[in-house]
Design an enzyme around this catalytic site. Structure first.
Site, short mmCIF file in Angstrom:
data_model
loop_
_atom_site.label_atom_id
_atom_site.label_comp_id
_atom_site.label_asym_id
_atom_site.label_seq_id
_atom_site.Cartn_x
_atom_site.Cartn_y
_atom_site.Cartn_z
N GLY A 45 0.91 -1.35 -0.08
CA GLY A 45 0.08 -0.13 0.07
C GLY A 45 0.74 1.29 -0.19
N ARG A 330 10.28 -24.03 1.63
CA ARG A 330 9.79 -24.02 3.06
C ARG A 330 8.68 -25.08 3.30
NH1 ARG A 330 8.76 -17.52 3.46
NH2 ARG A 330 10.98 -16.82 3.33
N HIS A 401 2.04 -18.80 7.43
CA HIS A 401 2.94 -17.42 7.38
C HIS A 401 2.24 -16.76 6.31
CE1 HIS A 401 6.54 -15.14 7.52
NE2 HIS A 401 6.81 -15.46 6.32
C1 LIG Z 1 7.26 -12.52 10.78
C2 LIG Z 1 7.29 -12.30 9.12
C3 LIG Z 1 8.59 -12.32 8.39
C4 LIG Z 1 8.47 -12.23 7.02
N1 LIG Z 1 9.78 -12.25 6.47
C5 LIG Z 1 9.65 -12.18 4.99
C6 LIG Z 1 10.88 -12.20 4.48
O1 LIG Z 1 11.84 -12.33 4.81
N2 LIG Z 1 10.73 -11.91 2.93
C7 LIG Z 1 9.82 -11.55 2.11
O2 LIG Z 1 9.81 -11.36 1.02
N3 LIG Z 1 8.45 -11.73 2.85
C8 LIG Z 1 8.51 -11.86 3.96
N4 LIG Z 1 7.56 -11.87 4.92
C9 LIG Z 1 6.14 -11.58 4.11
C10 LIG Z 1 5.89 -10.24 3.84
O3 LIG Z 1 6.34 -9.43 5.10
C11 LIG Z 1 4.39 -9.89 3.56
O4 LIG Z 1 4.06 -10.56 2.52
C12 LIG Z 1 4.42 -8.52 3.17
O5 LIG Z 1 5.05 -7.66 4.11
C13 LIG Z 1 2.95 -7.83 2.97
O6 LIG Z 1 2.88 -6.59 2.82
P1 LIG Z 1 1.46 -5.93 2.51
O7 LIG Z 1 1.81 -4.46 2.30
O8 LIG Z 1 0.63 -6.72 1.50
O9 LIG Z 1 0.58 -6.17 4.00
P2 LIG Z 1 0.86 -5.60 5.45
O10 LIG Z 1 2.25 -4.88 5.67
O11 LIG Z 1 0.12 -6.63 6.50
O12 LIG Z 1 -0.20 -4.31 5.45
C14 LIG Z 1 -1.34 -4.32 5.73
C15 LIG Z 1 -2.04 -2.91 5.68
O13 LIG Z 1 -3.34 -2.93 5.86
C16 LIG Z 1 -3.91 -2.21 6.78
N5 LIG Z 1 -5.38 -2.93 6.96
C17 LIG Z 1 -5.59 -4.25 7.19
N6 LIG Z 1 -6.93 -4.03 7.05
C18 LIG Z 1 -7.44 -2.98 7.27
C19 LIG Z 1 -8.65 -2.31 7.58
N7 LIG Z 1 -9.91 -3.07 7.55
N8 LIG Z 1 -8.86 -1.09 7.62
C20 LIG Z 1 -7.87 -0.27 7.12
N9 LIG Z 1 -6.58 -0.58 7.26
C21 LIG Z 1 -6.32 -1.79 7.12
C22 LIG Z 1 -3.07 -2.27 7.93
O14 LIG Z 1 -3.30 -1.37 8.61
C23 LIG Z 1 -1.57 -2.18 7.12
O15 LIG Z 1 -1.40 -0.86 6.90
C24 LIG Z 1 7.33 -12.04 6.40
C25 LIG Z 1 6.05 -12.08 7.08
C26 LIG Z 1 6.18 -12.06 8.29
C27 LIG Z 1 4.59 -12.19 9.20
#
Ligand SMILES: Cc1cc2nc3c(=O)[nH]c(=O)nc-3n(C[C@H](O)[C@H](O)[C@H](O)COP(=O)(O)OP(=O)(O)OC[C@H]3O[C@@H](n4cnc5c(N)ncnc54)[C@H](O)[C@@H]3O)c2cc1C
Length: 405
Positions: A45, A330, A401
């Site tokens: 985002g 994995r 995960h």
């Molecule tokens: C512990 C851990 C380690 C990881 N390590 C790796 C790695 O080494 N390499 C790799 O490639 N990937 C890794 N991943 C996976 C990767 O981090 C995620 O796939 C990625 O960061 C997800 O990004 P995102 O922007 O889609 O979601 P997120 O970062 O989860 O962001 C979601 C956003 O949506 C908002 N949101 C959700 N619901 C609502 C709602 N109803 N109203 C308003 N806002 C809302 C939240 O506030 C947040 O801002 C890891 C994940 C975890 C949990």
């Protein structure tokens, strides 16, 4: 119900490039006439909102976190793959594509995986330009290590805090656009619903989580970048705040949802310390570069791990998968570990884990090098378990995960 992934036509390597070329362009002066809503300020985002703002669109970005930089992306640890082949190991876009398809049991959509491999190098360039301090070699080149399922080192990383550093980079880019006025930011604001007109998302309904006020916002396009759903499972590496509300609400409004079972089970989490615990803490994938995974050869083994001689240990991944060893994909590592625990060879007080052992790495590389690579993870592990990984092997167990449904 017909699921149409709308993958463009043409040869694999050209599908998305052709599609991009065929899309109608919006000239710079016209962009400010369009409004875009982005829900979520994680890497997806924040990246989308900052980029759209930079292009000149009017963007509103929403998150229920108290700050845009608190999205769950901050917890990502090990790193991010790209096919730059800085190490001259024979890596290429095609090899990254091939490894990803194979690692996904040949079930992923080929065109989309190819696109992922194609843009991987640009993502590293973009993050570097945003100021992300990726680890570097002595000579200044970006450093690499390996993730599971590959025979090359193509993972770009910032110690065990890659997600944090990437998110700070994306956040900086977003903050710049907020200052410039192209992006309006709504923190502590929860998306309650998606507004649909003629089958298209044209807005959202939100609640201010401080005042409780409900309001609606319209836009020409709505981007949901609200993270994964692995908290729908009992064990998960996700924080409890990842509550899956936005995807669920969009699904209720008609967004299709296929293959929720496409959930990756990560092999290196700290095992539960009682039967009620469902949030498991991830220990980075990168640890499998130097740690060796094993269980006692005998069921019900009660000795301290250091007292178990080599010939009474089973390095089950190295034994079963000699070409990849501890760096198998994995899901393969997870399945194998669960099999050992189910067979009564689990370690720890609850017999619910397998060992991840750094004794060989200490002997081969020295403690300082291992600390430099994984020190923060060792510290985190010790704080959570009370066990010192410099003195005894870590214990790990798989948990759901990230999610790809
Ligand atoms: C512990 C851990 C380690 C990881 N390590 C790796 C790695 O080494 N390499 C790799 O490639 N990937 C890794 N991943 C996976 C990767 O981090 C995620 O796939 C990625 O960061 C997800 O990004 P995102 O922007 O889609 O979601 P997120 O970062 O989860 O962001 C979601 C956003 O949506 C908002 N949101 C959700 N619901 C609502 C709602 N109803 N109203 C308003 N806002 C809302 C939240 O506030 C947040 O801002 C890891 C994940 C975890 C949990």
């Amino acid at each position: 119900m017909q699921l149409d992934a709308r993958i463009p036509a043409g040869p694999l390597a050209e599908k998305w490039d052709n599609h991009r070329f065929e899309l109608p362009l919006v000239a710079p002066p016209n962009r400010r006439k369009f409004e875009v809503i982005v829900v979520g300020t994680g890497l997806a985002g924040a990246g989308a909102a900052a980029t759209l703002g930079e292009l000149g669109y009017n963007v509103k970005v929403f998150t229920y976190n108290d700050s845009n930089r608190r999205a769950h992306s901050i917890s990502a640890q090990g790193g991010i793959n790209a096919a730059k082949d800085y190490r001259n190991e024979g890596d290429s876009i095609h090899r990254l594509f091939y490894d990803t398809i194979k690692g996904g049991d040949y079930r992923a959509r080929e065109a989309n995986v190819y696109r992922l491999a194609q843009v991987s190098n640009e993502i590293i360039d973009q993050a570097t330009a945003q100021g992300v301090p990726f680890a570097r070699e002595y000579g200044g080149m970006l450093a690499n290590r390996s993730f599971g399922g590959t025979q090359v080192a193509r993972t770009f990383y910032a110690r065990g805090q890659t997600g944090q550093q990437l998110l700070l980079g994306a956040y900086q880019a977003l903050a710049r656009q907020i200052k410039l006025g192209t992006v309006t930011s709504y923190t502590r604001t929860e998306m309650l619903d998606v507004v649909i007109v003629d089958g298209r998302a044209v807005g959202i309904v939100v609640r201010d989580m401080v005042t409780g006020e409900v309001s609606s916002h319209s836009a020409h396009a709505v981007v949901l970048a609200t993270g994964g759903y692995s908290n729908a499972y009992f064990l998960s590496t996700n924080a409890k705040a990842c509550n899956v509300t936005a995807i669920w609400r969009a699904h209720r409004k008609g967004a299709m949802f296929a293959n929720p079972c496409f959930t990756q089970i990560h092999p290196t989490c700290i095992p539960a310390s009682d039967e009620f615990q469902s949030k498991l803490t991830l220990m980075s994938e990168s640890l499998r570069n130097d740690g060796r995974i094993w269980v006692p050869a005998n069921e019900g083994e009660a000795r301290h791990p250091r007292d178990i001689p080599e010939d009474q240990r089973d390095y089950f991944l190295e034994r079963r998968y000699p070409a990849f060893g501890n760096l198998v994909p994995r899901d393969v590592a997870s399945r194998a570990a669960k099999r050992e625990v189910d067979a009564g060879k689990g370690v720890g007080a609850l017999h619910n884990g397998v060992y991840l052992d750094f004794a060989d790495a200490f002997a081969r590389l020295g403690k300082d090098v291992v600390t430099e690579r994984y020190g923060n993870l060792f510290e985190m592990y010790e704080r959570i378990t009370g066990e010192n990984p410099y003195e005894m092997p870590m214990r790990i167990y798989p948990a759901p995960h990230y999610t790809m449904g």
